[in-house]
Design an enzyme around this catalytic site. Structure first.
Site, short mmCIF file in Angstrom:
data_model
loop_
_atom_site.label_atom_id
_atom_site.label_comp_id
_atom_site.label_asym_id
_atom_site.label_seq_id
_atom_site.Cartn_x
_atom_site.Cartn_y
_atom_site.Cartn_z
N GLY A 1 4.81 105.24 23.82
CA GLY A 1 5.64 105.36 22.59
C GLY A 1 5.99 103.96 22.32
CE LYS B 1 19.65 112.89 23.53
NZ LYS B 1 19.70 111.59 24.06
CB VAL C 1 12.75 102.74 24.14
CG1 VAL C 1 12.66 102.32 25.69
CG2 VAL C 1 14.06 103.54 23.77
N GLY C 2 10.08 101.37 23.31
CA GLY C 2 9.00 100.84 23.92
C GLY C 2 8.60 99.27 23.54
P1 NAD Z 1 11.78 106.39 18.31
O1 NAD Z 1 11.42 107.34 17.35
O2 NAD Z 1 11.98 105.04 17.87
O3 NAD Z 1 10.15 105.99 19.08
C1 NAD Z 1 9.52 106.88 19.61
C2 NAD Z 1 8.00 106.34 19.74
O4 NAD Z 1 6.97 107.59 20.27
C3 NAD Z 1 7.30 106.26 18.39
O5 NAD Z 1 6.46 105.17 18.44
C4 NAD Z 1 6.22 107.59 18.25
O6 NAD Z 1 5.10 107.43 17.38
C5 NAD Z 1 6.07 107.67 19.53
N1 NAD Z 1 5.87 109.10 20.11
C6 NAD Z 1 5.86 110.25 19.69
N2 NAD Z 1 5.38 111.25 20.46
C7 NAD Z 1 4.54 110.64 21.19
C8 NAD Z 1 3.38 111.13 21.86
N3 NAD Z 1 3.30 112.35 22.27
N4 NAD Z 1 2.64 110.05 22.45
C9 NAD Z 1 2.72 108.77 22.18
N5 NAD Z 1 3.94 108.29 21.44
C10 NAD Z 1 4.38 109.06 21.00
O7 NAD Z 1 12.29 106.66 19.66
P2 NAD Z 1 13.06 105.81 20.66
O8 NAD Z 1 14.60 105.57 20.38
O9 NAD Z 1 12.12 104.71 21.23
O10 NAD Z 1 13.18 106.89 21.98
C11 NAD Z 1 12.15 107.02 22.95
C12 NAD Z 1 12.74 107.75 24.17
O11 NAD Z 1 13.50 107.00 24.59
C13 NAD Z 1 13.40 109.10 23.92
O12 NAD Z 1 12.89 109.90 25.03
C14 NAD Z 1 14.70 108.63 23.80
O13 NAD Z 1 15.46 110.05 24.29
C15 NAD Z 1 14.67 107.72 24.87
N6 NAD Z 1 15.81 106.79 24.97
C16 NAD Z 1 16.08 106.11 23.74
C17 NAD Z 1 17.15 105.06 23.63
C18 NAD Z 1 17.53 104.44 22.68
O14 NAD Z 1 18.41 103.59 22.79
N7 NAD Z 1 16.86 104.67 21.30
C19 NAD Z 1 17.89 105.18 24.67
C20 NAD Z 1 17.74 105.90 25.76
C21 NAD Z 1 16.57 106.47 26.04
#
Ligand code: NAD
Length: 369
Positions: free
Chosen positions: A177, A77, A181-182
């Site tokens: 979030g 990472k 992902v969300g």
């Molecule tokens: P992203 O940047 O696309 O989205 C993150 C979201 O979280 C955004 O909507 C942002 O506004 C929000 N956010 C940030 N801080 C926040 C807070 N304090 N409270 C509420 N919302 C908040 O990121 P992502 O790719 O969706 O990743 C999110 C998580 O999932 C991370 O922990 C990442 O490591 C994990 N993850 C991502 C993937 C992937 O395929 N993208 C895979 C496995 C795990």
């Protein structure tokens, strides 16, 4: 100064690389945790408050996730200190500088994570010749665009919901979030009849117990707006997402958001960890004691990395989705079976599953360990 070996144990990290380029303002850390199963894959995270410890813990999660998913890859990472919303030109310069600095770290293959995307991986590939999660034009399967992780998370939730005898149709979902992902997890669950009762982003929480319009919220975010800009629903502070009564609570933002100090406020039946390490150990134990099922991150959110591994071997989007579905459902069932038989925490069952695969791989290696 902190002991640089403070994280070391029998699995790793094999390398913890500190990158500092004053002229570029580039500050980054790469953790290559374990290579027994193959070259490390793991995302590049950009955020203002990242640390070496976060890099190591996320790399370890990748070691376990890749092994649990049965991929021929170890875990790594990287974290870059910076505001991901900086001007596009500055971001490209910083990410290209980072990529040039890791060009020789050939046993680490970067992918996208919070604050980076397919385009950023295109720059990394251009500088180093290796990156995953590439744009379609570069032969990639754009995992964030198709929602690979959200798709896998929804599959894990479906398996868990069956065990809880909780129909997905009508199940109330809250998502912390609303990023890659969300929002996709919300979309796939909505397709099964689940109701999104709250979602949050860095600007706050939006709630509506009658159900939010997932497609409208996705369009809003695509337009660069905040959830709070939506014309319907209650606008609450960011922390309020913890208090929303629901059946399925999905952390999909930052680590350690559920901890001993706030875990009692969660009112849900299932916590499906989209984010990496979103709950502290104490919080997971407290949830188990209250009968709340927790799907561990590296089992439930492996969709992205499975997709990336399929891309690495030249597979198609359809093949990636099929593999995500098969592997995540199989692993979720294996973990829940073990929990039912041995009354262990889901994370302990998941770690045993992954570690036994890593240890078998380590026995085939000469120098790595
Ligand atoms: P992203 O940047 O696309 O989205 C993150 C979201 O979280 C955004 O909507 C942002 O506004 C929000 N956010 C940030 N801080 C926040 C807070 N304090 N409270 C509420 N919302 C908040 O990121 P992502 O790719 O969706 O990743 C999110 C998580 O999932 C991370 O922990 C990442 O490591 C994990 N993850 C991502 C993937 C992937 O395929 N993208 C895979 C496995 C795990």
């Amino acid at each position: 100064m902190d002991d640089p070996f403070r994280f070391a144990d029998e699995l790793g990290p094999l390398k913890l690389v500190h990158i500092w380029r004053p002229a570029l303002g580039l500050k980054a850390v790469v953790a290559v945790d374990n290579l027994a199963c193959g070259p490390a894959i793991g995302g590049v995270r950009m955020a203002p408050d990242v640390s070496a410890e976060e890099a190591f813990r996320l790399a370890r999660a990748m070691t376990l996730k890749n092994a649990a998913a049965g991929l021929p890859h170890g875990g790594g990472k990287s974290v870059i200190v910076g505001d991901p919303k900086m001007p596009a030109g500055d971001k490209e310069r910083l990410i290209r500088g980072f990529a040039a600095a890791i060009a020789d770290l050939v046993d680490y293959i970067p992918g996208p994570d919070m604050g980076t995307d397919e385009l950023a991986m295109g720059w990394v590939k251009d500088e180093t010749g290796r990156a995953l999660g590439l744009p379609r034009e570069l032969g990639g399967i754009p995992l964030d665009e198709i929602g690979a992780t959200g798709f896998g998370l929804a599959a894990a939730i479906e398996v868990a919901a069956e065990r809880l005898e909780m129909p997905l149709a009508g199940a109330r979902v809250a998502v912390q979030g609303f990023g890659s992902v969300g929002k996709h997890a919300a979309r796939f669950l909505a397709q099964q009849g689940a109701v999104l009762v709250a979602a949050s982003d860095s600007g706050g929480t939006l709630a509506d117990e009658d159900g939010l319009d997932v497609a409208a919220l996705i369009a809003l975010k695509a337009a660069g707006r905040r959830l709070a800009d939506h014309r319907r629903g209650q606008k609450l502070g960011g922390d309020a997402i913890i208090d929303i009564p629901c059946d399925i609570w999905i952390p999909a933002a930052r680590p350690d958001v559920v901890h001993a100090g706030n875990v009692a406020r969660l009112r849900t039946r299932l916590v499906a960890q989209g984010a990496n390490i979103p709950c502290t150990e104490q919080a997971e134990a407290a949830l188990a004691a209250r009968g709340v099922l927790v799907l561990p991150d590296f089992i439930a959110n492996a969709g992205g990395v499975i997709c990336a591994a399929v891309e690495h071997r030249g597979g198609t989007e359809a093949a990636a989705l099929a593999m995500i579905d098969e592997k995540i459902r199989g692993n979720t069932r294996a973990v829940l079976d073990r929990v039912a038989v041995d009354a262990v925490l889901p994370r302990a069952a998941a770690i045993d599953l992954a570690r036994s695969r890593i240890e078998r791989a380590m026995r085939t290696r000469r120098w790595e360990h």
